[in-house]
Design a protein around this motif. Structure first.
Motif, PDB file in Angstrom:
ATOM      1  N   SER A  97       0.233   9.903  -7.079  1.00  4.49           N
ATOM      2  CA  SER A  97       0.502  10.518  -8.458  1.00  4.49           C
ATOM      3  C   SER A  97      -1.036  10.587  -8.779  1.00  4.49           C
ATOM      4  O   SER A  97      -1.499  11.398  -9.619  1.00  4.49           O
ATOM      5  CB  SER A  97       1.269   9.915  -9.384  1.00  4.49           C
ATOM      6  N   GLY A  98      -1.897   9.498  -8.731  1.00  5.89           N
ATOM      7  CA  GLY A  98      -3.027   9.482  -9.360  1.00  5.89           C
ATOM      8  C   GLY A  98      -3.953  10.470  -9.005  1.00  5.89           C
ATOM      9  O   GLY A  98      -4.830  11.231  -9.493  1.00  5.89           O
ATOM     10  N   VAL A  99      -3.867  10.653  -7.647  1.00  4.43           N
ATOM     11  CA  VAL A  99      -4.858  11.855  -7.044  1.00  4.43           C
ATOM     12  C   VAL A  99      -4.140  13.382  -7.500  1.00  4.43           C
ATOM     13  O   VAL A  99      -5.071  14.149  -7.996  1.00  4.43           O
ATOM     14  CB  VAL A  99      -4.761  11.876  -5.415  1.00  4.43           C
ATOM     15  N   ALA A 100      -3.012  13.497  -7.571  1.00  2.50           N
ATOM     16  CA  ALA A 100      -2.447  14.787  -7.919  1.00  2.50           C
ATOM     17  C   ALA A 100      -2.807  14.933  -9.408  1.00  2.50           C
ATOM     18  O   ALA A 100      -3.370  16.194  -9.839  1.00  2.50           O
ATOM     19  CB  ALA A 100      -1.038  14.640  -8.047  1.00  2.50           C
ATOM     20  N   GLN A 101      -2.907  14.138 -10.127  1.00  9.09           N
ATOM     21  CA  GLN A 101      -3.218  14.045 -11.725  1.00  9.09           C
ATOM     22  C   GLN A 101      -4.752  14.339 -11.816  1.00  9.09           C
ATOM     23  O   GLN A 101      -5.223  15.147 -12.593  1.00  9.09           O
ATOM     24  CB  GLN A 101      -2.971  12.978 -12.521  1.00  9.09           C
ATOM     25  N   PHE A 157       4.244  -8.273  -9.413  1.00  5.18           N
ATOM     26  CA  PHE A 157       4.180  -7.754  -8.164  1.00  5.18           C
ATOM     27  C   PHE A 157       5.034  -8.466  -7.058  1.00  5.18           C
ATOM     28  O   PHE A 157       5.719  -7.709  -6.230  1.00  5.18           O
ATOM     29  CB  PHE A 157       2.564  -7.626  -7.400  1.00  5.18           C
ATOM     30  N   ASP A 158       5.216  -9.750  -7.366  1.00  2.00           N
ATOM     31  CA  ASP A 158       6.293 -10.670  -6.455  1.00  2.00           C
ATOM     32  C   ASP A 158       7.526 -10.089  -6.829  1.00  2.00           C
ATOM     33  O   ASP A 158       8.187 -10.159  -5.916  1.00  2.00           O
ATOM     34  CB  ASP A 158       5.895 -11.920  -6.866  1.00  2.00           C
ATOM     35  N   ALA A 159       7.652  -9.465  -7.946  1.00  2.12           N
ATOM     36  CA  ALA A 159       9.243  -9.268  -8.346  1.00  2.12           C
ATOM     37  C   ALA A 159       9.410  -7.943  -7.779  1.00  2.12           C
ATOM     38  O   ALA A 159      10.739  -7.627  -7.124  1.00  2.12           O
ATOM     39  CB  ALA A 159       9.440  -9.408  -9.728  1.00  2.12           C
ATOM     40  N   LYS A 160       8.464  -7.020  -7.837  1.00  3.69           N
ATOM     41  CA  LYS A 160       8.715  -5.624  -7.561  1.00  3.69           C
ATOM     42  C   LYS A 160       8.126  -5.023  -6.436  1.00  3.69           C
ATOM     43  O   LYS A 160       8.701  -3.838  -5.898  1.00  3.69           O
ATOM     44  CB  LYS A 160       8.381  -4.833  -8.781  1.00  3.69           C
ATOM     45  N   GLY A 161       7.200  -5.619  -5.842  1.00  2.00           N
ATOM     46  CA  GLY A 161       6.560  -5.331  -4.616  1.00  2.00           C
ATOM     47  C   GLY A 161       5.748  -3.989  -5.185  1.00  2.00           C
ATOM     48  O   GLY A 161       5.551  -3.826  -6.213  1.00  2.00           O
ATOM     49  N   GLU A 162       5.364  -3.211  -3.834  1.00  2.00           N
ATOM     50  CA  GLU A 162       4.734  -2.102  -4.300  1.00  2.00           C
ATOM     51  C   GLU A 162       5.114  -0.932  -5.153  1.00  2.00           C
ATOM     52  O   GLU A 162       4.546  -0.051  -5.793  1.00  2.00           O
ATOM     53  CB  GLU A 162       4.431  -1.255  -2.802  1.00  2.00           C
ATOM     54  N   ARG A 210      -5.120  -5.034  -5.408  1.00  2.00           N
ATOM     55  CA  ARG A 210      -6.511  -4.917  -5.269  1.00  2.00           C
ATOM     56  C   ARG A 210      -7.245  -3.605  -5.190  1.00  2.00           C
ATOM     57  O   ARG A 210      -7.875  -3.034  -5.753  1.00  2.00           O
ATOM     58  CB  ARG A 210      -7.115  -6.106  -4.375  1.00  2.00           C
ATOM     59  N   ASP A 211      -6.414  -2.703  -4.110  1.00  2.00           N
ATOM     60  CA  ASP A 211      -6.836  -1.289  -4.084  1.00  2.00           C
ATOM     61  C   ASP A 211      -6.674  -0.556  -5.497  1.00  2.00           C
ATOM     62  O   ASP A 211      -7.612   0.209  -5.669  1.00  2.00           O
ATOM     63  CB  ASP A 211      -6.070  -0.682  -3.065  1.00  2.00           C
ATOM     64  N   LEU A 212      -5.672  -0.740  -6.325  1.00  2.00           N
ATOM     65  CA  LEU A 212      -5.287  -0.273  -7.336  1.00  2.00           C
ATOM     66  C   LEU A 212      -6.521  -0.701  -8.475  1.00  2.00           C
ATOM     67  O   LEU A 212      -6.971   0.277  -9.164  1.00  2.00           O
ATOM     68  CB  LEU A 212      -3.890  -0.481  -7.943  1.00  2.00           C
ATOM     69  N   ILE A 213      -6.723  -1.756  -8.329  1.00  2.00           N
ATOM     70  CA  ILE A 213      -7.889  -2.350  -9.270  1.00  2.00           C
ATOM     71  C   ILE A 213      -9.099  -1.623  -9.027  1.00  2.00           C
ATOM     72  O   ILE A 213      -9.833  -1.196  -9.943  1.00  2.00           O
ATOM     73  CB  ILE A 213      -7.991  -3.801  -9.182  1.00  2.00           C
ATOM     74  N   ALA A 214      -9.481  -1.779  -7.789  1.00  2.00           N
ATOM     75  CA  ALA A 214     -10.709  -0.891  -7.427  1.00  2.00           C
ATOM     76  C   ALA A 214     -10.700   0.180  -7.565  1.00  2.00           C
ATOM     77  O   ALA A 214     -11.772   0.906  -8.052  1.00  2.00           O
ATOM     78  CB  ALA A 214     -10.751  -1.002  -5.845  1.00  2.00           C
ATOM     79  N   THR A 215      -9.580   1.121  -7.646  1.00  2.00           N
ATOM     80  CA  THR A 215      -9.627   2.595  -7.844  1.00  2.00           C
ATOM     81  C   THR A 215      -9.796   2.921  -9.625  1.00  2.00           C
ATOM     82  O   THR A 215     -10.498   3.440  -9.960  1.00  2.00           O
ATOM     83  CB  THR A 215      -8.137   3.064  -7.562  1.00  2.00           C
ATOM     84  N   LEU A 218     -13.425   2.429 -10.584  1.00  2.00           N
ATOM     85  CA  LEU A 218     -14.208   3.742 -10.638  1.00  2.00           C
ATOM     86  C   LEU A 218     -13.867   4.617 -11.645  1.00  2.00           C
ATOM     87  O   LEU A 218     -14.898   5.455 -12.033  1.00  2.00           O
ATOM     88  CB  LEU A 218     -13.777   4.373  -9.315  1.00  2.00           C
ATOM     89  N   ARG A 219     -12.984   4.428 -12.486  1.00  2.00           N
ATOM     90  CA  ARG A 219     -12.603   5.372 -13.709  1.00  2.00           C
ATOM     91  C   ARG A 219     -13.040   4.573 -14.816  1.00  2.00           C
ATOM     92  O   ARG A 219     -12.570   5.197 -15.998  1.00  2.00           O
ATOM     93  CB  ARG A 219     -11.006   5.606 -13.468  1.00  2.00           C
ATOM     94  N   GLY A 220     -13.428   3.435 -14.821  1.00  2.00           N
ATOM     95  CA  GLY A 220     -13.869   2.656 -15.775  1.00  2.00           C
ATOM     96  C   GLY A 220     -12.626   2.080 -16.583  1.00  2.00           C
ATOM     97  O   GLY A 220     -12.697   1.740 -18.282  1.00  2.00           O
ATOM     98  N   GLU A 221     -11.512   1.779 -16.121  1.00  2.00           N
ATOM     99  CA  GLU A 221     -10.331   1.155 -16.639  1.00  2.00           C
ATOM    100  C   GLU A 221     -10.070  -0.070 -16.507  1.00  2.00           C
ATOM    101  O   GLU A 221      -9.198  -0.919 -16.784  1.00  2.00           O
ATOM    102  CB  GLU A 221      -9.222   1.979 -16.284  1.00  2.00           C
ATOM    103  N   VAL A 222     -11.094  -0.891 -16.107  1.00  2.00           N
ATOM    104  CA  VAL A 222     -11.081  -2.472 -15.672  1.00  2.00           C
ATOM    105  C   VAL A 222     -12.187  -3.158 -16.720  1.00  2.00           C
ATOM    106  O   VAL A 222     -13.419  -2.781 -16.236  1.00  2.00           O
ATOM    107  CB  VAL A 222     -11.061  -2.638 -14.398  1.00  2.00           C
ATOM    108  N   CYS A 223     -11.596  -4.200 -17.310  1.00  2.00           N
ATOM    109  CA  CYS A 223     -12.765  -5.060 -17.875  1.00  2.00           C
ATOM    110  C   CYS A 223     -12.261  -6.485 -17.481  1.00  2.00           C
ATOM    111  O   CYS A 223     -11.356  -7.180 -17.319  1.00  2.00           O
ATOM    112  CB  CYS A 223     -12.510  -5.051 -19.385  1.00  2.00           C
ATOM    113  N   TRP A 224     -13.636  -7.224 -16.947  1.00  2.00           N
ATOM    114  CA  TRP A 224     -13.790  -8.635 -16.294  1.00  2.00           C
ATOM    115  C   TRP A 224     -14.351  -9.331 -17.554  1.00  2.00           C
ATOM    116  O   TRP A 224     -15.763  -9.096 -17.660  1.00  2.00           O
ATOM    117  CB  TRP A 224     -14.455  -8.565 -15.080  1.00  2.00           C
ATOM    118  N   LEU A 225     -13.545 -10.176 -18.320  1.00  2.00           N
ATOM    119  CA  LEU A 225     -14.186 -10.920 -19.191  1.00  2.00           C
ATOM    120  C   LEU A 225     -15.293 -11.968 -18.661  1.00  2.00           C
ATOM    121  O   LEU A 225     -16.331 -12.006 -19.447  1.00  2.00           O
ATOM    122  CB  LEU A 225     -13.001 -11.872 -19.661  1.00  2.00           C
TER     123      LEU A 225
END
Length: 322
Positions: A97-101, A157-162, A210-215, A218-225
């Motif tokens: 869905s991310g690529v499609a958007q 993620f433990d509760a819902k998986g992928e 981790r793949d989602l975080i890396a993606t 790239l879009r500037g949507e992650v902040c590491w404190l």
């Protein structure tokens, strides 16, 4: 394309292995079973019944399990046809869905950066493809979610998986109290530091996360404190004093769908919290002294972080699961 992606990731100092994925015909035609140059890997994805070549692990050439069922019917030709028709339903199935958007509704910055490519796709504005689609309809603005704890996200993620990955809103933000190197360690020392803080950070089961975080990075949507090089002593209020000022700058680069503007800076003036803060409006904690202590120390105590984000930008949807 793979080489360009590798070079762009290198500029961002992101230690991510790039693989070129293709079908069996293309792999044979281009001799890709022999591997690619400059450390780029190859993943051959066959359909059921295809004749496949041998893997060469030393050359990073891998052969996936044959695609079955509906997945086997997906093709680049059908994707191109769907792009012509702005068929969002098909693209969401055939691609992520991310690529499609990204293809149909690119952010303005991406549209400018890759203008030639989007012109070939006949996407000339961030909304042009959606306007031409028969499936398009007015979309009600919803608050942007911000996930403030990686440990909490891993528990989900433990509760819902992928399925969790697919359920997260495309524009969700990640605001983590950890160091990036704890999640993406490179050196032996970083691996050791990562394990000492949370052994789950590098577990194989969390690779989709981790793949989602890396993606999103790239879009500037992650902040590491916690910044690179910071030596954490393990106590709650130990952090980098400049952390929340950097976080505030990061937040101001992001679009608020509720207002159509960028987010407001974080309220980092102690006088506001001691003189203007109305405790009756508090949602997570009314302890102003603790809130000040938390951000001045660059710490990541959950309730003070949530209250700071909420008072600064009430339109944020702050997500934290204990």
């Amino acid at each position: 394309v793979a080489a360009n992606l590798r070079d762009e990731l290198a500029k961002l100092s992101m230690p991510i292995q790039v693989f070129y994925a293709c079908g069996t015909d293309h792999a044979k035609k281009c001799s890709l079973y022999r591997g690619m140059a400059n450390g780029i890997g190859v993943v051959v994805v066959p359909r059921e019944g295809d004749r496949i070549g041998a893997e060469h692990l030393t050359k990073k050439v891998y052969v996936a399990e044959p695609a079955l069922g509906e997945i086997a019917s997906f093709s680049s030709t059908k994707v191109r046809d769907a792009m012509e028709k702005a068929d969002e339903e098909y693209l969401n199935k055939a691609l992520s869905s991310g690529v499609a958007q990204f293809l149909l509704h690119p952010p303005e910055a991406s549209l400018k950066a890759f203008s030639d490519d989007f012109q070939k796709l006949r996407v000339t504005s961030a909304t042009s493809a959606a306007t031409s689609s028969s499936l398009s309809a007015p979309v009600k603005a919803v608050p942007r979610q911000i996930y403030i704890s990686l440990s909490s996200l891993m528990a989900m993620f433990d509760a819902k998986g992928e399925s969790l990955i697919h359920s997260l809103p495309e524009n969700a933000l990640f605001f983590f109290g950890s160091k990036r190197s704890w999640v993406f360690p490179d050196t032996a020392q970083e691996h050791q530091e990562s394990r000492s803080n949370n052994v789950k950070y590098t577990m194989a089961k969390y690779q989709p996360l981790r793949d989602l975080i890396a993606t999103k990075e790239l879009r500037g949507e992650v902040c590491w404190l916690k910044p690179a090089g910071f030596k954490y002593n393990g106590t709650l209020y130990h952090g980098d004093p400049g952390a929340f000022h950097r976080a505030s700058q990061w937040l101001q680069t992001l679009d608020d769908p509720m207002t159509g503007k960028k987010y407001e800076p974080l309220l980092l003036d102690p006088a506001w919290w001691t003189e203007s803060f109305k405790t009756g409006t508090a949602k997570y904690t009314s302890a102003s002294k603790i809130i000040i202590k938390n951000y001045e120390n660059g710490a990541h105590d959950y309730a003070p972080v949530q209250e700071l984000l909420y008072q600064s930008n009430p339109t944020l949807d702050i997500v934290f699961r204990k």
